[in-house]
Write an enzyme that holds these catalytic residues in place. Structure first.
Site, PDB file in Angstrom:
ATOM      1  N   SER A  19       0.589  -1.210   0.209  1.00 48.53           N
ATOM      2  CA  SER A  19      -0.102   0.056  -0.157  1.00 48.53           C
ATOM      3  C   SER A  19       0.688   1.299  -0.071  1.00 48.53           C
ATOM      4  CB  SER A  19      -0.841   0.157   1.127  1.00 48.53           C
ATOM      5  OG  SER A  19      -1.673   1.032   1.563  1.00 48.53           O
ATOM      6  N   TYR A  43      -1.876   0.058  10.027  1.00 46.63           N
ATOM      7  CA  TYR A  43      -2.428  -0.329   8.828  1.00 46.63           C
ATOM      8  C   TYR A  43      -1.085  -0.295   8.078  1.00 46.63           C
ATOM      9  CZ  TYR A  43      -3.730  -1.197   4.019  1.00 46.63           C
ATOM     10  OH  TYR A  43      -3.780  -1.410   2.755  1.00 46.63           O
ATOM     11  N   LYS A  84       1.703  -3.386   6.385  1.00 43.47           N
ATOM     12  CA  LYS A  84       2.379  -3.758   4.942  1.00 43.47           C
ATOM     13  C   LYS A  84       3.828  -3.418   4.774  1.00 43.47           C
ATOM     14  CE  LYS A  84      -1.644  -4.454   3.499  1.00 43.47           C
ATOM     15  NZ  LYS A  84      -1.852  -5.769   2.798  1.00 43.47           N
TER      16      LYS A  84
END
Ligand code: UDP
Length: 328
Positions: free
Chosen positions: A117, A141, A145
């Protein structure tokens, strides 16, 4: 036919990639626990129900099949939720992904395409962001990643395991057939929520933060059509199978739109009034994320087909109108 295991293949991006794989002559095998995916999204494709945290089931599957590569879409994706519930994100996006990688290594499956991402960059120092920019995520988040990308680099050194990390900017739009598209419960993404405001006069979209250092004070994002993302996955897969190198690519359009500009695009495309209300910033959101996708264009031969925001929004609108009838 080369079999590709698509974990999370019954979800939004995965189900579009499954169709792109089939169109290029691969045989996708979908692996999904249907916690957020939909059986209907993969009707006509082979679906194995299971979790990426289930080592035994994965090993059994790898024993039975000739899997050339795994593509992993089974991940939690809401930046705001990850700030509130970080362990939920570390558990699924890191721990369970490690279990999947262990099952792969123990079974001799050594090729992996990872859904990464733009969130790995955090507040970028250079815009458009190149792949070698500093990785400094601002949310749990984004950190999940980033950590998995680091693990993949370690595996590249320690073994013959090779991977491609694809750093998505803002996936948007839907398959032009109107059969599959974005559907999250609860929905947190901007475009589907603006669509909701277009459909329902009583719903007002909250604009998270109006004091960012951007042209109208709202966050800027780079919206990329999900079918363009799907094409990039197939190109990355072909490169990985051919060249056997660990790589990372940004996937975006290279142009940014503010939250207010997205709302305006939905108003233009739908011809409907959109209720909106200013709200505080959402924790974890960087002000501006715009991709430089030059590397994917040059090295993969990737050509995004949906360059205009309105054309992306049009496909999303077609899907929204249909999904209400279908009850997703
Ligand atoms: N956003 C917003 N209102 C919403 C949902 C999102 O203003 O109800 C903003 C959000 O703060 C971000 C942008 O829209 O700046 C895109 O958010 P989204 O959740 O769609 O994707 P993300 O950038 O988090 O991957």
């Amino acid at each position: 036919m080369r079999e590709i295991l698509v974990t999370g293949g019954a979800g939004y991006i995965g189900s579009h990639v499954v169709r792109a794989l089939e169109a290029r002559g691969f045989a996708p095998v979908i692996y999904d626990n249907l916690s957020t995916g939909f059986r209907d999204f993969v009707r006509g494709f082979e679906l194995v129900q299971g979790s990426i945290g289930d080592y035994e089931t994965l090993c059994a599957l790898f024993r039975e099949r000739e899997i050339a590569c795994v593509m992993n879409f089974a991940s939690f994706i809401a930046v705001g939720e990850s700030v509130e519930l970080p362990l939920r994100y570390y558990e699924n996006n890191v721990s369970r992904t490690v279990t999947l990688l262990r099952a792969m290594l123990d079974s001799g499956v050594k090729r992996f395409i990872f859904s990464s991402s733009a969130a790995v960059y955090g507040e970028p120092e250079i815009v458009p962001i190149p792949e070698d920019a500093r990785l400094c995520p601002t949310s749990p988040y984004g950190r999940t990643k980033h950590f998995v990308e680091e693990i993949l680099r370690d595996l590249d050194v320690s073994s013959e395991f090779r991977s491609v990390s694809l750093r998505y900017f803002n996936a948007a739009g839907a398959h032009p057939s109107g059969e599959i598209g974005e559907s999250h419960v609860p929905e947190t993404h901007l475009i589907p929520l603006v669509m909701r405001a277009a459909m329902d006069e009583s719903y007002r979209i909250k604009v998270f933060g109006t004091d960012y250092d951007t042209r109208d004070g709202t966050c800027v994002r780079d919206y990329i059509h999900v079918n363009d993302l799907a094409d990039a996955h197939v190109l990355a897969l072909e490169k990985l199978l051919e060249e056997d190198r660990t790589l990372a690519y940004n996937l975006g359009n290279g142009s940014g739109f503010t939250v207010r500009e997205v709302i305006e695009s939905v108003r233009r495309v739908t011809g409907r009034a959109i209720g909106q209300i200013d709200a505080p910033r959402r924790p974890g959101d960087p002000a501006s994320l715009i991709a430089s996708s030059d590397r994917a264009v040059k090295e993969l031969g990737w050509k995004p087909r949906y360059a205009e925001l309105d054309s992306i929004v049009e496909t999303a609108w077609r899907w929204e109108s249909r999904r209400l009838r279908k009850g997703y």
